[in-house]
Scaffold this motif. Structure first.
Motif, PDB file in Angstrom:
ATOM      1  N   ARG A  38      -2.338 -16.671  -0.623  1.00 31.61           N
ATOM      2  CA  ARG A  38      -3.455 -15.736  -0.469  1.00 31.61           C
ATOM      3  C   ARG A  38      -3.246 -14.840   0.738  1.00 31.61           C
ATOM      4  NH1 ARG A  38      -8.665 -19.181  -2.077  1.00 31.61           N
ATOM      5  NH2 ARG A  38      -8.060 -19.439  -4.236  1.00 31.61           N
ATOM      6  N   PHE A  39      -2.510 -15.352   1.713  1.00 30.30           N
ATOM      7  CA  PHE A  39      -2.212 -14.547   2.898  1.00 30.30           C
ATOM      8  C   PHE A  39      -1.035 -13.623   2.628  1.00 30.30           C
ATOM      9  CE2 PHE A  39       0.205 -14.110   6.887  1.00 30.30           C
ATOM     10  CZ  PHE A  39      -0.732 -13.383   7.619  1.00 30.30           C
ATOM     11  N   PHE A  40      -0.016 -14.159   1.927  1.00 25.57           N
ATOM     12  CA  PHE A  40       1.205 -13.378   1.771  1.00 25.57           C
ATOM     13  C   PHE A  40       1.140 -12.383   0.628  1.00 25.57           C
ATOM     14  CE2 PHE A  40       2.912 -16.945   4.260  1.00 25.57           C
ATOM     15  CZ  PHE A  40       3.428 -16.194   5.284  1.00 25.57           C
ATOM     16  N   GLU A  41       0.324 -12.668  -0.368  1.00 20.32           N
ATOM     17  CA  GLU A  41       0.278 -11.756  -1.512  1.00 20.32           C
ATOM     18  C   GLU A  41      -0.147 -10.346  -1.117  1.00 20.32           C
ATOM     19  OE1 GLU A  41      -1.651 -12.391  -5.668  1.00 20.32           O
ATOM     20  OE2 GLU A  41      -2.511 -10.732  -4.541  1.00 20.32           O
ATOM     21  N   PRO A  42      -1.200 -10.197  -0.310  1.00 22.30           N
ATOM     22  CA  PRO A  42      -1.563  -8.826   0.081  1.00 22.30           C
ATOM     23  C   PRO A  42      -0.438  -8.103   0.812  1.00 22.30           C
ATOM     24  CG  PRO A  42      -3.301 -10.342   0.678  1.00 22.30           C
ATOM     25  CD  PRO A  42      -2.158 -11.177   0.199  1.00 22.30           C
ATOM     26  N   ILE A  43       0.369  -8.866   1.581  1.00 21.17           N
ATOM     27  CA  ILE A  43       1.478  -8.232   2.295  1.00 21.17           C
ATOM     28  C   ILE A  43       2.524  -7.754   1.294  1.00 21.17           C
ATOM     29  CG2 ILE A  43       3.220  -8.561   4.072  1.00 21.17           C
ATOM     30  CD1 ILE A  43       1.422 -10.712   5.255  1.00 21.17           C
ATOM     31  N   VAL A  44       2.813  -8.610   0.317  1.00 26.11           N
ATOM     32  CA  VAL A  44       3.773  -8.231  -0.729  1.00 26.11           C
ATOM     33  C   VAL A  44       3.259  -6.983  -1.439  1.00 26.11           C
ATOM     34  CG1 VAL A  44       4.798  -8.925  -2.917  1.00 26.11           C
ATOM     35  CG2 VAL A  44       4.625 -10.570  -1.070  1.00 26.11           C
ATOM     36  N   LEU A  45       1.986  -6.969  -1.748  1.00 34.42           N
ATOM     37  CA  LEU A  45       1.399  -5.823  -2.455  1.00 34.42           C
ATOM     38  C   LEU A  45       1.409  -4.589  -1.560  1.00 34.42           C
ATOM     39  CD1 LEU A  45      -1.604  -7.343  -4.370  1.00 34.42           C
ATOM     40  CD2 LEU A  45       0.647  -6.745  -5.198  1.00 34.42           C
ATOM     41  N   TYR A  46       1.178  -4.812  -0.272  1.00 34.11           N
ATOM     42  CA  TYR A  46       1.193  -3.680   0.660  1.00 34.11           C
ATOM     43  C   TYR A  46       2.578  -3.034   0.677  1.00 34.11           C
ATOM     44  CZ  TYR A  46       0.866  -0.907   4.864  1.00 34.11           C
ATOM     45  OH  TYR A  46       0.894   0.146   5.736  1.00 34.11           O
ATOM     46  N   ILE A  47       3.609  -3.893   0.735  1.00 33.05           N
ATOM     47  CA  ILE A  47       4.969  -3.356   0.761  1.00 33.05           C
ATOM     48  C   ILE A  47       5.249  -2.600  -0.530  1.00 33.05           C
ATOM     49  CG2 ILE A  47       7.404  -4.008   0.759  1.00 33.05           C
ATOM     50  CD1 ILE A  47       6.594  -6.269   2.679  1.00 33.05           C
ATOM     51  N   ARG A  48       4.747  -3.123  -1.629  1.00 32.93           N
ATOM     52  CA  ARG A  48       4.983  -2.445  -2.899  1.00 32.93           C
ATOM     53  C   ARG A  48       4.213  -1.123  -2.959  1.00 32.93           C
ATOM     54  NH1 ARG A  48       2.576  -4.501  -8.424  1.00 32.93           N
ATOM     55  NH2 ARG A  48       0.828  -3.571  -7.366  1.00 32.93           N
ATOM     56  N   ASP A  49       2.913  -1.182  -2.637  1.00 31.98           N
ATOM     57  CA  ASP A  49       2.058  -0.027  -2.905  1.00 31.98           C
ATOM     58  C   ASP A  49       2.091   1.018  -1.799  1.00 31.98           C
ATOM     59  OD1 ASP A  49       1.365  -1.205  -5.216  1.00 31.98           O
ATOM     60  OD2 ASP A  49      -0.454  -2.138  -4.440  1.00 31.98           O
ATOM     61  N   ASP A  50       2.332   0.590  -0.563  1.00 32.65           N
ATOM     62  CA  ASP A  50       2.247   1.549   0.539  1.00 32.65           C
ATOM     63  C   ASP A  50       3.585   1.850   1.192  1.00 32.65           C
ATOM     64  OD1 ASP A  50      -0.710   2.211   1.114  1.00 32.65           O
ATOM     65  OD2 ASP A  50      -0.666   0.108   0.602  1.00 32.65           O
ATOM     66  N   ILE A  51       4.608   1.063   0.889  1.00 33.74           N
ATOM     67  CA  ILE A  51       5.918   1.377   1.452  1.00 33.74           C
ATOM     68  C   ILE A  51       6.860   1.844   0.347  1.00 33.74           C
ATOM     69  CG2 ILE A  51       7.917   0.455   2.662  1.00 33.74           C
ATOM     70  CD1 ILE A  51       6.083  -1.304   4.260  1.00 33.74           C
ATOM     71  N   ALA A  52       7.038   1.009  -0.675  1.00 35.79           N
ATOM     72  CA  ALA A  52       8.040   1.340  -1.692  1.00 35.79           C
ATOM     73  C   ALA A  52       7.594   2.485  -2.584  1.00 35.79           C
ATOM     74  CB  ALA A  52       8.349   0.106  -2.526  1.00 35.79           C
ATOM     75  N   ARG A  53       6.397   2.390  -3.137  1.00 38.01           N
ATOM     76  CA  ARG A  53       5.976   3.383  -4.126  1.00 38.01           C
ATOM     77  C   ARG A  53       5.931   4.794  -3.577  1.00 38.01           C
ATOM     78  NH1 ARG A  53       1.518   0.267  -7.717  1.00 38.01           N
ATOM     79  NH2 ARG A  53       2.875  -0.249  -9.443  1.00 38.01           N
ATOM     80  N   PRO A  54       5.236   5.022  -2.451  1.00 38.88           N
ATOM     81  CA  PRO A  54       5.172   6.415  -1.985  1.00 38.88           C
ATOM     82  C   PRO A  54       6.514   6.951  -1.498  1.00 38.88           C
ATOM     83  CG  PRO A  54       3.978   4.974  -0.483  1.00 38.88           C
ATOM     84  CD  PRO A  54       4.391   4.149  -1.650  1.00 38.88           C
ATOM     85  N   ASN A  55       7.375   6.089  -0.941  1.00 33.35           N
ATOM     86  CA  ASN A  55       8.618   6.601  -0.374  1.00 33.35           C
ATOM     87  C   ASN A  55       9.730   6.739  -1.389  1.00 33.35           C
ATOM     88  OD1 ASN A  55       7.965   7.013   2.380  1.00 33.35           O
ATOM     89  ND2 ASN A  55       7.792   4.812   2.593  1.00 33.35           N
ATOM     90  N   ILE A  56       9.779   5.822  -2.339  1.00 33.56           N
ATOM     91  CA  ILE A  56      10.899   5.839  -3.283  1.00 33.56           C
ATOM     92  C   ILE A  56      10.494   6.528  -4.578  1.00 33.56           C
ATOM     93  CG2 ILE A  56      12.569   4.413  -4.511  1.00 33.56           C
ATOM     94  CD1 ILE A  56      12.155   2.321  -2.333  1.00 33.56           C
TER      95      ILE A  56
END
Lengths: 360, 166
Positions: A160-178
């Motif tokens: 529950r703690f790590f999932e939002p981080i994983v999602l953050y990396i996906r939605d706010d780092i990977a998606r907008p940049n790549i």
């Protein structure tokens, strides 16, 4: 913890050896920042002046005309010369040098040892830490993965703690940049590198204080992976941009002169990007450790009612900042890697527009 | 820079690259893939569920609209039926009235005709009887009168006189 005992004992030792406390602390910090060949938790000096180390030895693996494997306990924390297969090795400033039977080290004018250095593939403290972190990540994230299948897509516990981080990396780092089209194949690398750097940074702040990410070899390895992935997954447009940055906007005879300057700059940029990554992470972690340990060292220098609590408070404040920096540096490294991957996967639509304009 | 190069340890680089590569591979296979897939599936599920809910809502609205329409139609039909029934009733009643009237008229006419014919027959009968009676009376009178010749002549003369007068 390790430092306290070490420094207070050192104070007595300095009186004997004549070195002042400041130099001692400086040397201690220097020593701490470096990798070490044994896993020492802390050390103290007995009343008879004998150093006692608490910890455990690690295997030394050398390549010196053949593989040589032995325990680091042979060095006795650099106090003794290890003899293996007729060769003598000495640990000097956390590096292994080949010496004669007496352990003589020759120096050049700048006080650098000139002795031969065998290739050192030892399982050092940092390697152990990387291994432990790797195991921790494996356990943590495979159990998170399992909790999805067990729990119908809802994470439990630490997930529950790590999932939002994983999602953050996906939605706010990977998606907008790549970009939506290609981000998926970079996700495993981005996630791994983020958690790897973050965990190691945090471990560096524990009392064990193992400075893994503040080590140039580590950051170099991480940056070179970003570099390789960027260039091996680069699209046609990416390479076009490297070697033909102006595209069709200029006739070929006009480009020649410009390209003598532009292309080398573009190519240099390829190397500078990952280089900035490796230096940034290294310098930040290194500097954080130096500041933190210096502030702790100040307590022993001031030794007053005002100075020591003050430097304690400062050290505490810096610790809090360092926790933030640990996360921030992991974020920046991941973010910039994603950005570079984004460059590599760019597909120019405006070039087609140019073509369309020209054809009119 | 020289210090950095001096600090660089090939062994550590080797182990870091190896271990990180291994970690990347293992996490890729056993953690990130299932995690990202699960998250994607879940998100798709949520999206689908939302879409389904939206559809259900629309359908519900449609159903309500339909039922309202049906109700309206039913009401209109009932109205129409009632109206029709009323009309039918009226026509039936008026028809019945008409029929009754014509029938009555017919009966009355027939009765009148019967009465007329009866009356005629009765009158004819009476005429006959009167004729017979008068013939009988006349016969008797004439027999009486003609019993003597003078009287007969006198009568003829009288009658001829009457004709003259005419």
């Amino acid at each position: 913890m390790g430092f306290t005992s070490y420094a207070s004992d050192k104070e007595n030792a300095t009186e004997e050896s004549g070195k002042d406390l400041k130099t001692e602390i400086k040397e201690y910090i220097q020593h701490h920042l470096q990798d070490s060949h044994d896993f020492s938790l802390f050390s103290y000096t007995k009343e008879n002046g004998e150093h006692k180390y608490v910890g455990f030895p690690l295997p030394i693996i050398l390549w010196d005309n053949g593989l040589k494997v032995f325990s680091s306990s042979k060095f006795h924390h650099g106090e003794e010369i290890a003899e293996v297969d007729g060769n003598h090795y000495k640990l000097y400033h956390s590096k292994i040098y080949k010496t004669d039977a007496h352990g003589a080290i020759n120096y050049d004018e700048e006080h650098h040892p000139t002795n031969a250095k065998p290739l050192d593939f030892s399982i050092t403290k940092n390697v152990v830490m990387i291994f432990i972190t790797g195991l921790l990540m494996l356990w943590l994230f495979t159990s998170l993965a399992k909790s999805y299948s067990k729990n119908n897509g809802v994470p439990t516990g630490a997930g529950r703690f790590f999932e939002p981080i994983v999602l953050y990396i996906r939605d706010d780092i990977a998606r907008p940049n790549i970009g939506e089209k290609r981000y998926k194949k970079y996700m495993p690398f981005l996630l791994t590198i983020f958690f790897f750097i973050w965990f190691l940074n945090i471990f560096g702040l524990t009392p064990l204080g193992i400075n893994v990410t503040g080590n140039i070899a580590i950051t170099f390895s991480l940056a070179i992976m970003t570099f390789l992935i960027t260039n091996f997954t680069g699209t046609k447009d990416y390479w076009m941009h490297q070697f033909d940055p102006l595209g069709k906007s200029l006739p070929w005879y006009g480009k020649i002169l410009l390209y003598i300057i532009l292309v080398p700059i573009e190519l240099l940029g390829l190397i500078i990007k990952p280089f900035s990554l490796l230096i940034r992470l290294y310098a930040n972690m290194q500097a954080g450790h130096i500041v933190l340990m210096s502030l702790i060292g100040l307590m022993f220098i001031f030794k007053s009612w005002l100075g020591s609590p003050l430097s304690f408070l400062l050290a505490f404040a810096i610790s809090l900042i360092e926790i933030l920096v640990a996360l921030l540096q992991a974020y920046i490294f991941t973010m910039l890697s994603a950005l570079y991957f984004g460059f590599a996967s760019e597909e120019h639509e405006h070039e087609h527009e140019h073509e369309a304009e020209l054809s009119h | 820079m020289e210090k950095l190069l001096n600090e660089f340890s090939i062994g550590l680089f080797f182990w870091q690259t190896l271990l990180f590569g291994l970690l990347l591979f293992l996490l890729w296979k056993f953690a990130w893939k299932p995690i990202l897939n699960a998250v994607n599936d879940r998100e798709d599920g949520i999206k689908d569920a939302l879409a389904a809910a939206e559809n259900a809502k629309k359908e519900m609205q449609n159903v309500t609209a339909d039922s309202e329409k049906l109700l309206k139609e039913a009401r209109a039909e009932r109205e129409a039926l009632l109206k029709e029934a009323r009309e039918i009733k009226n026509t039936i009643v008026s028809d019945a009235k008409e029929l009754a009237k014509t029938e009555g008229d017919k009966i009355i006419k027939q009765a009148q005709a019967a009465i007329e014919s009866e009356k005629k027959a009765a009158v004819a009968d009476i005429k006959n009887q009167v004729a017979n009676l008068s013939v009988e009376i006349a016969e008797k009178v004439i027999k009486e009168e003609l019993s003597d010749k003078s009287k007969q002549l006198k009568l003829v003369e009288g009658m001829l006189g009457d004709i003259k007068l005419n």
